[in-house]
Design a protein around this motif. Structure first.
Motif, PDB file in Angstrom:
ATOM      1  N   ALA A 271      35.423  -4.412  17.688  1.00  0.00           N
ATOM      2  CA  ALA A 271      36.424  -5.477  17.599  1.00  0.00           C
ATOM      3  C   ALA A 271      36.594  -5.959  16.164  1.00  0.00           C
ATOM      4  O   ALA A 271      37.677  -6.377  15.777  1.00  0.00           O
ATOM      5  N   LEU A 272      35.528  -5.911  15.379  1.00  0.00           N
ATOM      6  CA  LEU A 272      35.543  -6.344  13.980  1.00  0.00           C
ATOM      7  C   LEU A 272      34.712  -5.376  13.158  1.00  0.00           C
ATOM      8  O   LEU A 272      33.666  -4.929  13.594  1.00  0.00           O
ATOM      9  N   ARG A 273      35.199  -5.071  11.959  1.00  0.00           N
ATOM     10  CA  ARG A 273      34.451  -4.213  11.045  1.00  0.00           C
ATOM     11  C   ARG A 273      34.458  -4.852   9.665  1.00  0.00           C
ATOM     12  O   ARG A 273      35.484  -5.333   9.204  1.00  0.00           O
ATOM     13  N   ALA A 274      33.292  -4.816   8.997  1.00  0.00           N
ATOM     14  CA  ALA A 274      33.192  -5.336   7.640  1.00  0.00           C
ATOM     15  C   ALA A 274      32.263  -4.426   6.840  1.00  0.00           C
ATOM     16  O   ALA A 274      31.114  -4.209   7.218  1.00  0.00           O
ATOM     17  N   GLN A 275      32.802  -3.902   5.748  1.00  0.00           N
ATOM     18  CA  GLN A 275      32.015  -3.054   4.862  1.00  0.00           C
ATOM     19  C   GLN A 275      31.024  -3.926   4.108  1.00  0.00           C
ATOM     20  O   GLN A 275      31.362  -5.041   3.695  1.00  0.00           O
ATOM     21  N   LEU A 276      29.803  -3.453   3.935  1.00  0.00           N
ATOM     22  CA  LEU A 276      28.825  -4.200   3.141  1.00  0.00           C
ATOM     23  C   LEU A 276      29.184  -4.074   1.669  1.00  0.00           C
ATOM     24  O   LEU A 276      29.819  -3.114   1.257  1.00  0.00           O
ATOM     25  N   GLY A 277      28.771  -5.050   0.913  1.00  0.00           N
ATOM     26  CA  GLY A 277      29.093  -4.987  -0.510  1.00  0.00           C
ATOM     27  C   GLY A 277      28.121  -5.783  -1.329  1.00  0.00           C
ATOM     28  O   GLY A 277      27.203  -6.383  -0.880  1.00  0.00           O
TER      29      GLY A 277
ATOM     30  N   ASP B 280      28.334   2.106   1.408  1.00  0.00           N
ATOM     31  CA  ASP B 280      28.268   3.244   2.334  1.00  0.00           C
ATOM     32  C   ASP B 280      27.929   2.800   3.757  1.00  0.00           C
ATOM     33  O   ASP B 280      27.714   3.647   4.628  1.00  0.00           O
ATOM     34  N   TYR B 281      27.876   1.490   3.987  1.00  0.00           N
ATOM     35  CA  TYR B 281      27.493   0.948   5.293  1.00  0.00           C
ATOM     36  C   TYR B 281      28.468  -0.151   5.703  1.00  0.00           C
ATOM     37  O   TYR B 281      29.049  -0.825   4.859  1.00  0.00           O
TER      38      TYR B 281
ATOM     39  N   GLU C  63      26.563   3.812   9.164  1.00  0.00           N
ATOM     40  CA  GLU C  63      26.604   4.460   7.856  1.00  0.00           C
ATOM     41  C   GLU C  63      27.892   5.247   7.712  1.00  0.00           C
ATOM     42  O   GLU C  63      28.114   6.227   8.422  1.00  0.00           O
ATOM     43  N   ALA C  64      28.764   4.781   6.840  1.00  0.00           N
ATOM     44  CA  ALA C  64      30.010   5.482   6.503  1.00  0.00           C
ATOM     45  C   ALA C  64      30.761   4.652   5.473  1.00  0.00           C
ATOM     46  O   ALA C  64      30.712   3.418   5.501  1.00  0.00           O
ATOM     47  N   PRO C  65      31.484   5.303   4.574  1.00  0.00           N
ATOM     48  CA  PRO C  65      32.294   4.565   3.599  1.00  0.00           C
ATOM     49  C   PRO C  65      33.505   3.925   4.265  1.00  0.00           C
ATOM     50  O   PRO C  65      33.837   4.226   5.427  1.00  0.00           O
ATOM     51  N   ASP C  66      34.184   3.082   3.533  1.00  0.00           N
ATOM     52  CA  ASP C  66      35.368   2.378   4.023  1.00  0.00           C
ATOM     53  C   ASP C  66      36.379   3.360   4.603  1.00  0.00           C
ATOM     54  O   ASP C  66      36.674   4.394   4.005  1.00  0.00           O
TER      55      ASP C  66
ATOM     56  N   VAL D  19      36.111   5.240   7.262  1.00  0.00           N
ATOM     57  CA  VAL D  19      35.515   6.362   7.988  1.00  0.00           C
ATOM     58  C   VAL D  19      34.567   5.799   9.040  1.00  0.00           C
ATOM     59  O   VAL D  19      33.867   4.825   8.787  1.00  0.00           O
ATOM     60  N   GLN D  20      34.565   6.409  10.226  1.00  0.00           N
ATOM     61  CA  GLN D  20      33.632   5.978  11.256  1.00  0.00           C
ATOM     62  C   GLN D  20      32.302   6.678  11.059  1.00  0.00           C
ATOM     63  O   GLN D  20      32.251   7.847  10.690  1.00  0.00           O
ATOM     64  N   GLY D  21      31.225   5.947  11.302  1.00  0.00           N
ATOM     65  CA  GLY D  21      29.895   6.518  11.159  1.00  0.00           C
ATOM     66  C   GLY D  21      28.988   6.097  12.289  1.00  0.00           C
ATOM     67  O   GLY D  21      29.312   5.213  13.075  1.00  0.00           O
ATOM     68  N   GLY D  22      27.847   6.733  12.342  1.00  0.00           N
ATOM     69  CA  GLY D  22      26.887   6.456  13.399  1.00  0.00           C
ATOM     70  C   GLY D  22      26.102   5.178  13.160  1.00  0.00           C
ATOM     71  O   GLY D  22      25.965   4.707  12.029  1.00  0.00           O
ATOM     72  N   VAL D  23      25.589   4.634  14.242  1.00  0.00           N
ATOM     73  CA  VAL D  23      24.760   3.427  14.189  1.00  0.00           C
ATOM     74  C   VAL D  23      23.445   3.768  13.502  1.00  0.00           C
ATOM     75  O   VAL D  23      22.798   4.767  13.839  1.00  0.00           O
ATOM     76  N   VAL D  24      23.038   2.935  12.535  1.00  0.00           N
ATOM     77  CA  VAL D  24      21.734   3.123  11.896  1.00  0.00           C
ATOM     78  C   VAL D  24      20.814   1.924  12.082  1.00  0.00           C
ATOM     79  O   VAL D  24      19.597   2.074  12.056  1.00  0.00           O
ATOM     80  N   VAL D  25      21.380   0.727  12.262  1.00  0.00           N
ATOM     81  CA  VAL D  25      20.566  -0.471  12.487  1.00  0.00           C
ATOM     82  C   VAL D  25      21.232  -1.337  13.549  1.00  0.00           C
ATOM     83  O   VAL D  25      22.276  -1.930  13.300  1.00  0.00           O
TER      84      VAL D  25
END
Length: 97
Positions: A91-97, A77-78, A33-36, A38-44
């Protein structure tokens, strides 16, 4: 790339994910959980109990941890983060949309 289906009626997150050109072996994937930017904590956690299909893809359904309504309301936000043996922090990050 990933297809993510968030189902509030069953509180599940189902996904199909493929990756390529990742250094090392993918060993974990999570929704954070975090916006583009920004690092955020694991939620799922996504790969817990889900079997990888070879070295470059996975699919399955996991508990939405009671957050499926929130994820559907504001998906940006995730993000999904894939972790590898070479890049354990991501290694890879992708914002949900």
């Amino acid at each position: 790339e990933a297809i993510v289906i968030v189902n509030p009626s069953t509180d599940t997150v189902c996904f199909l994910a493929r990756w390529r050109d990742v250094e090392g072996m993918v060993v974990a994937a999570h929704i954070h959980e975090a916006p583009d930017g920004v690092q955020g904590g694991v939620v799922v956690p996504l790969l817990g109990g889900v079997q990888l299909e070879g070295e470059d893809k996975a699919r399955g359904c996991v508990s939405g941890q009671g957050l499926t309504d929130e994820i559907n309301e504001t998906p940006s936000d995730y993000y999904i983060n894939f972790h590898s043996t070479v890049f354990p922090d991501g290694a890879l990050r992708a914002q949900l949309g």
